[in-house]
Design a protein around this motif. Structure first.
Motif, short mmCIF file in Angstrom:
data_model
loop_
_atom_site.label_atom_id
_atom_site.label_comp_id
_atom_site.label_asym_id
_atom_site.label_seq_id
_atom_site.Cartn_x
_atom_site.Cartn_y
_atom_site.Cartn_z
N ASN A 128 0.78 -1.24 0.00
CA ASN A 128 0.00 0.00 0.00
C ASN A 128 0.81 1.29 0.00
O ASN A 128 0.22 2.37 -0.01
CB ASN A 128 -0.93 0.01 1.22
CG ASN A 128 -2.02 -1.02 1.13
OD1 ASN A 128 -3.01 -0.84 0.42
ND2 ASN A 128 -1.86 -2.14 1.84
N GLU A 179 -6.59 3.52 -3.23
CA GLU A 179 -6.62 2.35 -2.35
C GLU A 179 -5.61 2.50 -1.22
O GLU A 179 -5.85 2.05 -0.09
CB GLU A 179 -6.32 1.08 -3.16
CG GLU A 179 -7.44 0.68 -4.10
CD GLU A 179 -7.05 -0.45 -5.03
OE1 GLU A 179 -7.89 -1.34 -5.26
OE2 GLU A 179 -5.90 -0.45 -5.53
N LYS A 228 -4.70 5.37 0.18
CA LYS A 228 -5.29 6.30 1.14
C LYS A 228 -6.31 5.60 2.03
O LYS A 228 -6.38 5.84 3.23
CB LYS A 228 -5.95 7.47 0.40
CG LYS A 228 -4.97 8.43 -0.26
CD LYS A 228 -5.71 9.55 -0.98
CE LYS A 228 -4.74 10.54 -1.62
NZ LYS A 228 -5.46 11.61 -2.36
N LYS A 229 -7.09 4.71 1.43
CA LYS A 229 -8.10 3.97 2.19
C LYS A 229 -7.44 3.07 3.22
O LYS A 229 -7.91 2.96 4.36
CB LYS A 229 -8.97 3.15 1.24
CG LYS A 229 -10.10 2.41 1.94
CD LYS A 229 -10.97 1.65 0.95
CE LYS A 229 -12.10 0.94 1.67
NZ LYS A 229 -12.97 0.18 0.74
N TRP A 230 -6.34 2.42 2.84
CA TRP A 230 -5.64 1.55 3.79
C TRP A 230 -5.12 2.35 4.98
O TRP A 230 -5.29 1.95 6.13
CB TRP A 230 -4.47 0.83 3.11
CG TRP A 230 -3.70 -0.02 4.09
CD1 TRP A 230 -4.06 -1.24 4.57
CD2 TRP A 230 -2.47 0.33 4.74
NE1 TRP A 230 -3.13 -1.69 5.48
CE2 TRP A 230 -2.15 -0.75 5.60
CE3 TRP A 230 -1.62 1.43 4.67
CZ2 TRP A 230 -1.00 -0.75 6.39
CZ3 TRP A 230 -0.47 1.43 5.47
CH2 TRP A 230 -0.17 0.35 6.31
N TRP A 231 -4.51 3.49 4.71
CA TRP A 231 -3.96 4.31 5.79
C TRP A 231 -5.05 4.80 6.75
O TRP A 231 -4.85 4.84 7.96
CB TRP A 231 -3.22 5.52 5.22
CG TRP A 231 -1.82 5.23 4.77
CD1 TRP A 231 -1.38 5.06 3.49
CD2 TRP A 231 -0.67 5.07 5.60
NE1 TRP A 231 -0.03 4.81 3.47
CE2 TRP A 231 0.44 4.82 4.75
CE3 TRP A 231 -0.45 5.13 6.97
CZ2 TRP A 231 1.74 4.62 5.23
CZ3 TRP A 231 0.84 4.93 7.46
CH2 TRP A 231 1.91 4.68 6.60
N THR A 232 -6.20 5.16 6.20
CA THR A 232 -7.26 5.74 7.04
C THR A 232 -8.16 4.69 7.69
O THR A 232 -8.81 4.98 8.70
CB THR A 232 -8.14 6.70 6.22
OG1 THR A 232 -8.70 5.99 5.10
CG2 THR A 232 -7.34 7.88 5.72
N GLU A 233 -8.18 3.48 7.15
CA GLU A 233 -9.06 2.45 7.70
C GLU A 233 -8.29 1.28 8.31
O GLU A 233 -8.19 1.17 9.53
CB GLU A 233 -10.02 1.96 6.61
CG GLU A 233 -10.98 3.05 6.12
CD GLU A 233 -11.93 2.56 5.05
OE1 GLU A 233 -12.00 1.33 4.81
OE2 GLU A 233 -12.62 3.40 4.44
N ALA A 234 -7.74 0.42 7.49
CA ALA A 234 -7.09 -0.80 7.99
C ALA A 234 -5.91 -0.49 8.91
O ALA A 234 -5.77 -1.09 9.99
CB ALA A 234 -6.64 -1.67 6.82
N LYS A 254 -5.31 2.25 10.63
CA LYS A 254 -5.80 2.86 11.87
C LYS A 254 -6.46 1.82 12.78
O LYS A 254 -6.35 1.90 14.01
CB LYS A 254 -6.81 3.97 11.53
CG LYS A 254 -6.18 5.27 11.06
CD LYS A 254 -5.40 5.94 12.19
CE LYS A 254 -4.85 7.31 11.81
NZ LYS A 254 -5.87 8.33 11.73
N ASN A 255 -7.13 0.83 12.19
CA ASN A 255 -7.74 -0.23 12.99
C ASN A 255 -6.68 -1.05 13.72
O ASN A 255 -6.85 -1.40 14.90
CB ASN A 255 -8.59 -1.14 12.11
CG ASN A 255 -9.88 -0.48 11.66
OD1 ASN A 255 -10.35 0.47 12.28
ND2 ASN A 255 -10.46 -0.98 10.57
#
Length: 224
Positions: A111, A130, A132-138, A140-141
């Motif tokens: 990513n 994709e 950006k989505k990984w950094w902000t979602e997965a 962070k989780n």
């Protein structure tokens, strides 16, 4: 840095004498007929590599894979290093954190662009959206779960000593994440406090400053 940062930190923390060589010129030190890759020393054709000299009846050994290298160093480290933790429970926590560090690294490889792969959507990298989505979602989780775990302990670290191999391995991966996204730990207060304390450790600071036996380890994950 990449997979070389964690073994360097663990080696520095071990209390044992060690030497290191950072690959600063891939074309000459790694690739080519005279490079390390062609030498056959690396068991799986990749870095990092730990070369263990012969001792008495024990033959010399070349060890590949970061996890194996770190665990080997912990096994031969001086007792006061705290690398294996205190007892079976802390050892289990250490190994759990090491596995989490591996998961984070593998996700970063997919990513985030690097010093060598500079474009998203190529060479196995996801698209920029994709990423950006990984950094902000997965990502962070995962950080939230780590924050919950370190918050559940009696002290400020995952183990009493705070210098288990797994903690140092995890730190090495979180540090590389933080070099890309400086605020990635800001919402995880307990984890950030642990990160800052680990970063301030004399052995860790020595490696990060380029003053250890391996010298400067250049940033691997980055934006372009």
């Amino acid at each position: 840095m990449a997979k070389g940062l964690a073994p360097a930190i663990v080696a520095e923390m071990s209390g044992r004498a060690w030497t290191g060589t950072a690959v600063t010129d891939v074309a000459t030190q790694w690739a080519g007929e005279t490079g390390l890759k062609a030498s056959g020393k690396c068991p799986f054709g990749q870095l990092p590599l730990l070369e263990v000299p012969a001792r008495g009846k024990m033959p010399a050994q070349n060890i590949g894979q970061s996890v194996a290298i770190c665990n080997y160093i912990a096994r031969i480290a001086k007792r006061k290093s705290g690398l294996e933790g205190d007892g079976s429970q802390e050892y289990a926590v250490s190994q759990m954190l090491m596995a989490e560090g591996e998961d984070l690294y593998n996700a970063l490889q997919k990513n985030q662009t690097t010093a060598f792969v500079k474009e998203y959507g190529k060479d196995g990298k996801v698209t920029k959206e994709e990423s950006k989505k990984w950094w902000t979602e997965a990502a962070k989780n995962q950080i939230a779960m780590l924050d919950k775990l370190v918050s559940s302990t009696e002290g400020s670290a995952f183990t009493k000593g705070g210098t288990s191999t797994g903690e140092l391995y995890l730190f090495a991966m979180l540090h590389q994440m933080k070099l890309v996204k400086g605020d990635i730990l800001d919402d995880a207060k307990a984890l950030l406090a642990w990160y800052d304390a680990t970063k301030a450790n004399a052995s860790v600071a020595k490696v990060l400053s380029g003053e250890s036996a391996i010298g400067e380890l250049k940033q691997y994950f980055m934006e372009h």
